[in-house]
Design a protein around this motif. Structure first.
Motif, PDB file in Angstrom:
ATOM      1  N   GLU A 138      80.000  50.121  71.790  1.00 63.73           N
ATOM      2  CA  GLU A 138      79.695  49.896  70.372  1.00 63.73           C
ATOM      3  C   GLU A 138      78.529  50.769  69.919  1.00 63.73           C
ATOM      4  O   GLU A 138      78.566  51.358  68.825  1.00 63.73           O
ATOM      5  N   THR A 192      78.748  53.670  67.118  1.00 64.97           N
ATOM      6  CA  THR A 192      77.878  53.608  65.943  1.00 64.97           C
ATOM      7  C   THR A 192      77.180  54.944  65.720  1.00 64.97           C
ATOM      8  O   THR A 192      77.128  55.467  64.594  1.00 64.97           O
ATOM      9  N   HIS A 193      76.653  55.504  66.789  1.00 67.81           N
ATOM     10  CA  HIS A 193      75.974  56.805  66.704  1.00 67.81           C
ATOM     11  C   HIS A 193      76.952  57.889  66.252  1.00 67.81           C
ATOM     12  O   HIS A 193      76.621  58.727  65.396  1.00 67.81           O
ATOM     13  N   ARG A 251      77.845  57.591  62.503  1.00 64.34           N
ATOM     14  CA  ARG A 251      76.737  58.009  61.631  1.00 64.34           C
ATOM     15  C   ARG A 251      76.637  59.531  61.551  1.00 64.34           C
ATOM     16  O   ARG A 251      76.225  60.080  60.522  1.00 64.34           O
ATOM     17  N   SER A 268      84.807  46.262  69.001  1.00 62.41           N
ATOM     18  CA  SER A 268      83.674  47.191  69.102  1.00 62.41           C
ATOM     19  C   SER A 268      83.722  48.238  67.996  1.00 62.41           C
ATOM     20  O   SER A 268      82.693  48.576  67.388  1.00 62.41           O
ATOM     21  N   ARG A 283      82.773  46.526  64.684  1.00 61.56           N
ATOM     22  CA  ARG A 283      81.341  46.265  64.582  1.00 61.56           C
ATOM     23  C   ARG A 283      80.563  47.553  64.309  1.00 61.56           C
ATOM     24  O   ARG A 283      79.602  47.556  63.529  1.00 61.56           O
ATOM     25  N   ALA A 284      80.980  48.652  64.923  1.00 65.21           N
ATOM     26  CA  ALA A 284      80.339  49.937  64.658  1.00 65.21           C
ATOM     27  C   ALA A 284      80.594  50.388  63.225  1.00 65.21           C
ATOM     28  O   ALA A 284      79.724  50.989  62.589  1.00 65.21           O
ATOM     29  N   CYS A 285      81.776  50.086  62.693  1.00 68.07           N
ATOM     30  CA  CYS A 285      82.081  50.405  61.302  1.00 68.07           C
ATOM     31  C   CYS A 285      81.148  49.645  60.361  1.00 68.07           C
ATOM     32  O   CYS A 285      80.606  50.222  59.398  1.00 68.07           O
ATOM     33  N   LYS A 332      78.196  48.556  60.911  1.00 66.29           N
ATOM     34  CA  LYS A 332      76.828  49.059  61.011  1.00 66.29           C
ATOM     35  C   LYS A 332      76.662  50.394  60.296  1.00 66.29           C
ATOM     36  O   LYS A 332      75.528  50.784  59.990  1.00 66.29           O
ATOM     37  N   THR A 333      77.756  51.092  60.050  1.00 68.37           N
ATOM     38  CA  THR A 333      77.670  52.420  59.445  1.00 68.37           C
ATOM     39  C   THR A 333      78.309  52.472  58.061  1.00 68.37           C
ATOM     40  O   THR A 333      78.485  53.552  57.494  1.00 68.37           O
TER      41      THR A 333
END
Length: 270
Positions: free
Chosen positions: A57, A61-62, A65, A85, A88-90, A92-93
């Motif tokens: 994840e 996320t990195h 971004r 995962s 959740r990364a989507c 956060k970004t």
């Protein structure tokens, strides 16, 4: 006879680590035979673990971004841990996760409404041409209607690609290329590397090269590392350990107590 089977387990490398820890803290008793997988033997150092889904994840996320355009994650819709995962990364970004009708149906079939669903506000449904033809041929209009509350079309991906991450499959290639959605795109391969090496996705490789899309590998195994295998055996204390699903069964005797080897297809008694 009481037997316990331990094979590839997303409880180890995946997001459900707590399940494994509960099993270790309260293991089954009086086990005659433990069928123990060993896919990681020879693939990862004995003192190393595979990355967890939390690690995956963070990497996703990195990557999202740093991606100017559409993020394409080539992962199986049946790998629910990985889909979570990615989702959740989507979040956060600031991206929406784009799924096709197959993925939407898989997520619905889990029966778990805590897992991303097609009607969630951060999920979008995109139906590629190949899938539309199958829907028409098989008369799956009710299925399509059930998942279409957040449906988007190629113009949405073309106009605002940075707002979306797609759960990618090879059938998306033509739509995305013809729709001119690939400027600044990133392709994330999130499956077993062996599929890529043996040529299963050569059509995707050629497509990426033709469109100048970089490839990034972000994946972890669903199998246990040797560290977890040792913990499992120590907790259960089986009378016999029987190797399965491994290329190195002869290593077991040097690692685990009471190992008993059997050939594939062999019938044996405890």
């Amino acid at each position: 006879m009481r037997a316990c089977i331990h094979r590839g387990s997303k409880e180890i490398g995946g997001s459900c680590v707590a399940l494994f820890e509960r099993l270790i803290s309260n293991p089954p008793k009086n086990i005659d035979g433990l069928l123990l997988e060993g896919s990681s033997l020879g693939r990862v150092r004995d003192d190393k673990r595979f990355p967890t889904e939390k690690d995956i994840e963070a990497l996703l996320t990195h990557a999202f971004r740093d991606t100017e355009g559409l993020a394409l994650v080539h992962a199986s819709a049946q790998n629910i841990d990985r889909v979570v995962s990615i989702f959740r990364a989507c979040r956060k970004t600031g991206r929406k996760l784009v799924v096709d009708l197959y993925a939407a149906a898989i997520l619905e079939a889990t029966g778990n409404r805590n897992i991303p669903q097609s009607n969630w506000p951060d999920i979008a449904l995109f139906v590629p041409q190949n899938q539309r033809l199958k829907i028409k041929k098989n008369g799956c209009f009710d299925l399509l209607k059930r998942h279409s509350s957040n449906r988007i079309f190629i113009k949405h991906l073309r106009n605002e690609p940075s707002k979306f991450t797609m759960l990618f499959r090879p059938l998306h290639r033509s739509d995305l290329e013809k729709g001119r959605c690939l400027a600044g795109a990133l392709y994330v391969y999130s499956q077993w590397e062996g599929y890529w090496r043996r040529g299963d996705f050569d059509i995707v490789k050629d497509w990426l090269e033709r469109n100048g899309i970089p490839r990034l590998n972000i994946h972890t195994s669903g199998h246990a590392s040797l560290i977890e295998l040792k913990r499992m055996v120590a907790a259960i204390e089986p009378r016999k350990v029987i190797p399965i699903h491994t290329f190195l069964p002869n290593r077991y005797s040097a690692i685990f107590p009471n190992v008993e080897l059997h050939d594939d297809g062999e019938i044996w008694e405890v």
